[in-house]
Design a protein around this motif. Structure first.
Motif, PDB file in Angstrom:
ATOM      1  N   PRO A   1       1.074  -2.225   9.542  1.00 40.39           N
ATOM      2  CA  PRO A   1      -0.135  -2.053   8.711  1.00 40.39           C
ATOM      3  C   PRO A   1       0.161  -1.606   7.289  1.00 40.39           C
ATOM      4  O   PRO A   1      -0.664  -1.773   6.397  1.00 40.39           O
ATOM      5  CB  PRO A   1      -0.950  -1.002   9.467  1.00 40.39           C
ATOM      6  CG  PRO A   1       0.000  -0.345  10.388  1.00 40.39           C
ATOM      7  CD  PRO A   1       1.074  -1.346  10.694  1.00 40.39           C
ATOM      8  N   ARG A   2       1.341  -1.059   7.043  1.00 43.46           N
ATOM      9  CA  ARG A   2       1.686  -0.640   5.680  1.00 43.46           C
ATOM     10  C   ARG A   2       1.861  -1.842   4.753  1.00 43.46           C
ATOM     11  O   ARG A   2       1.884  -1.693   3.549  1.00 43.46           O
ATOM     12  CB  ARG A   2       2.958   0.208   5.694  1.00 43.46           C
ATOM     13  CG  ARG A   2       2.772   1.529   6.423  1.00 43.46           C
ATOM     14  CD  ARG A   2       4.063   2.273   6.534  1.00 43.46           C
ATOM     15  NE  ARG A   2       4.979   1.565   7.425  1.00 43.46           N
ATOM     16  CZ  ARG A   2       6.180   1.996   7.752  1.00 43.46           C
ATOM     17  NH1 ARG A   2       6.637   3.136   7.264  1.00 43.46           N
ATOM     18  NH2 ARG A   2       6.946   1.304   8.570  1.00 43.46           N
ATOM     19  N   ARG A   3       1.955  -3.031   5.322  1.00 42.36           N
ATOM     20  CA  ARG A   3       2.074  -4.235   4.492  1.00 42.36           C
ATOM     21  C   ARG A   3       0.732  -4.612   3.859  1.00 42.36           C
ATOM     22  O   ARG A   3       0.672  -5.463   2.990  1.00 42.36           O
ATOM     23  CB  ARG A   3       2.602  -5.404   5.322  1.00 42.36           C
ATOM     24  CG  ARG A   3       4.059  -5.250   5.712  1.00 42.36           C
ATOM     25  CD  ARG A   3       4.598  -6.548   6.292  1.00 42.36           C
ATOM     26  NE  ARG A   3       6.001  -6.447   6.550  1.00 42.36           N
ATOM     27  CZ  ARG A   3       6.946  -6.650   5.636  1.00 42.36           C
ATOM     28  NH1 ARG A   3       6.611  -6.954   4.421  1.00 42.36           N
ATOM     29  NH2 ARG A   3       8.212  -6.533   5.938  1.00 42.36           N
ATOM     30  N   THR A   4      -0.354  -4.005   4.318  1.00 44.10           N
ATOM     31  CA  THR A   4      -1.680  -4.298   3.775  1.00 44.10           C
ATOM     32  C   THR A   4      -2.141  -3.155   2.880  1.00 44.10           C
ATOM     33  O   THR A   4      -1.610  -2.047   2.947  1.00 44.10           O
ATOM     34  CB  THR A   4      -2.711  -4.489   4.908  1.00 44.10           C
ATOM     35  OG1 THR A   4      -2.813  -3.265   5.646  1.00 44.10           O
ATOM     36  CG2 THR A   4      -2.313  -5.616   5.838  1.00 44.10           C
ATOM     37  N   ASN A   5      -3.119  -3.414   2.063  1.00 42.48           N
ATOM     38  CA  ASN A   5      -3.680  -2.364   1.220  1.00 42.48           C
ATOM     39  C   ASN A   5      -4.485  -1.383   2.060  1.00 42.48           C
ATOM     40  O   ASN A   5      -4.909  -1.696   3.172  1.00 42.48           O
ATOM     41  CB  ASN A   5      -4.562  -2.967   0.137  1.00 42.48           C
ATOM     42  CG  ASN A   5      -3.763  -3.673  -0.936  1.00 42.48           C
ATOM     43  OD1 ASN A   5      -2.538  -3.555  -0.988  1.00 42.48           O
ATOM     44  ND2 ASN A   5      -4.440  -4.393  -1.798  1.00 42.48           N
ATOM     45  N   LEU A   6      -4.714  -0.222   1.515  1.00 45.67           N
ATOM     46  CA  LEU A   6      -5.504   0.813   2.176  1.00 45.67           C
ATOM     47  C   LEU A   6      -6.900   0.286   2.468  1.00 45.67           C
ATOM     48  O   LEU A   6      -7.571  -0.246   1.590  1.00 45.67           O
ATOM     49  CB  LEU A   6      -5.588   2.040   1.260  1.00 45.67           C
ATOM     50  CG  LEU A   6      -6.578   3.132   1.659  1.00 45.67           C
ATOM     51  CD1 LEU A   6      -6.102   3.826   2.927  1.00 45.67           C
ATOM     52  CD2 LEU A   6      -6.736   4.133   0.530  1.00 45.67           C
ATOM     53  N   ASP A   7      -7.343   0.426   3.717  1.00 47.44           N
ATOM     54  CA  ASP A   7      -8.726   0.121   4.080  1.00 47.44           C
ATOM     55  C   ASP A   7      -9.533   1.378   3.765  1.00 47.44           C
ATOM     56  O   ASP A   7      -9.263   2.446   4.321  1.00 47.44           O
ATOM     57  CB  ASP A   7      -8.820  -0.220   5.574  1.00 47.44           C
ATOM     58  CG  ASP A   7     -10.216  -0.581   5.997  1.00 47.44           C
ATOM     59  OD1 ASP A   7     -11.080   0.317   5.978  1.00 47.44           O
ATOM     60  OD2 ASP A   7     -10.455  -1.733   6.340  1.00 47.44           O
ATOM     61  N   LEU A   8     -10.501   1.273   2.856  1.00 43.96           N
ATOM     62  CA  LEU A   8     -11.251   2.458   2.412  1.00 43.96           C
ATOM     63  C   LEU A   8     -11.988   3.157   3.542  1.00 43.96           C
ATOM     64  O   LEU A   8     -12.250   4.352   3.471  1.00 43.96           O
ATOM     65  CB  LEU A   8     -12.218   2.089   1.290  1.00 43.96           C
ATOM     66  CG  LEU A   8     -11.555   1.689  -0.026  1.00 43.96           C
ATOM     67  CD1 LEU A   8     -12.610   1.232  -1.030  1.00 43.96           C
ATOM     68  CD2 LEU A   8     -10.737   2.827  -0.593  1.00 43.96           C
ATOM     69  N   GLY A   9     -12.314   2.425   4.594  1.00 46.78           N
ATOM     70  CA  GLY A   9     -12.981   3.033   5.741  1.00 46.78           C
ATOM     71  C   GLY A   9     -12.012   3.623   6.747  1.00 46.78           C
ATOM     72  O   GLY A   9     -12.425   4.182   7.753  1.00 46.78           O
ATOM     73  N   GLY A  10     -10.715   3.495   6.488  1.00 48.94           N
ATOM     74  CA  GLY A  10      -9.710   4.036   7.398  1.00 48.94           C
ATOM     75  C   GLY A  10      -9.627   3.287   8.712  1.00 48.94           C
ATOM     76  O   GLY A  10      -9.152   3.817   9.709  1.00 48.94           O
ATOM     77  N   GLU A  11     -10.077   2.037   8.729  1.00 52.89           N
ATOM     78  CA  GLU A  11     -10.155   1.267   9.972  1.00 52.89           C
ATOM     79  C   GLU A  11      -8.808   0.943  10.605  1.00 52.89           C
ATOM     80  O   GLU A  11      -8.739   0.565  11.758  1.00 52.89           O
ATOM     81  CB  GLU A  11     -10.939  -0.027   9.743  1.00 52.89           C
ATOM     82  CG  GLU A  11     -12.410   0.197   9.472  1.00 52.89           C
ATOM     83  CD  GLU A  11     -13.132   0.869  10.639  1.00 52.89           C
ATOM     84  OE1 GLU A  11     -12.871   0.521  11.810  1.00 52.89           O
ATOM     85  OE2 GLU A  11     -13.951   1.758  10.377  1.00 52.89           O
ATOM     86  N   ASN A  12      -7.732   1.094   9.849  1.00 53.35           N
ATOM     87  CA  ASN A  12      -6.395   0.839  10.409  1.00 53.35           C
ATOM     88  C   ASN A  12      -5.661   2.143  10.692  1.00 53.35           C
ATOM     89  O   ASN A  12      -4.447   2.159  10.823  1.00 53.35           O
ATOM     90  CB  ASN A  12      -5.581  -0.031   9.440  1.00 53.35           C
ATOM     91  CG  ASN A  12      -6.207  -1.399   9.281  1.00 53.35           C
ATOM     92  OD1 ASN A  12      -6.539  -2.056  10.259  1.00 53.35           O
ATOM     93  ND2 ASN A  12      -6.396  -1.816   8.046  1.00 53.35           N
ATOM     94  N   GLY A  13      -6.412   3.234  10.776  1.00 51.61           N
ATOM     95  CA  GLY A  13      -5.833   4.530  11.098  1.00 51.61           C
ATOM     96  C   GLY A  13      -5.142   5.214   9.936  1.00 51.61           C
ATOM     97  O   GLY A  13      -4.363   6.142  10.135  1.00 51.61           O
ATOM     98  N   GLU A  14      -5.441   4.789   8.704  1.00 48.65           N
ATOM     99  CA  GLU A  14      -4.799   5.392   7.539  1.00 48.65           C
ATOM    100  C   GLU A  14      -5.168   6.863   7.386  1.00 48.65           C
ATOM    101  O   GLU A  14      -4.391   7.651   6.873  1.00 48.65           O
ATOM    102  CB  GLU A  14      -5.199   4.662   6.245  1.00 48.65           C
ATOM    103  CG  GLU A  14      -4.784   3.217   6.182  1.00 48.65           C
ATOM    104  CD  GLU A  14      -5.902   2.260   6.620  1.00 48.65           C
ATOM    105  OE1 GLU A  14      -5.877   1.116   6.150  1.00 48.65           O
ATOM    106  OE2 GLU A  14      -6.775   2.660   7.407  1.00 48.65           O
TER     107      GLU A  14
END
Length: 97
Positions: free
Chosen positions: A63-76
């Motif tokens: 998932p670090r290959r993608t930009n930050l999801d502002l909603g935190g949907e990828n567990g950021e």
């Protein structure tokens, strides 16, 4: 929209857990306010400035290959809502030093 949730609805939200490389430990316990949202938008828009040597160690679906999801949907990041329109009382937490 995060701004509507926080500003217009007067929600008190703090970051409880964050993941690198988008965030560092200083974000834990930080209030999710207008300033934090603006910083998140910049992180999302500009992407990560990671050396290719480090990226080469990541898997293709990391998932670090993608930009930050502002909603935190990828567990950021994860948050705790301490107060808002549906709360009768604010939840108080004490800082640990």
């Amino acid at each position: 929209c995060l701004r509507t949730l926080i500003v217009e609805n007067k929600c008190h939200i703090v970051f409880s857990c964050v993941k690198s490389p988008w965030f560092d430990a200083s974000w834990c316990g930080k209030i999710m306010d207008e300033e934090a949202i603006c910083k998140m938008i910049i992180i999302s828009r500009d992407g990560l400035q990671i050396a290719e040597s480090e990226r080469s160690e990541w898997g293709l679906k990391d998932p670090r290959r993608t930009n930050l999801d502002l909603g935190g949907e990828n567990g950021e990041y994860h948050t705790m809502v301490l107060d808002g329109p549906l709360y009768q009382y604010e939840i108080a937490i004490q800082a640990i030093s």
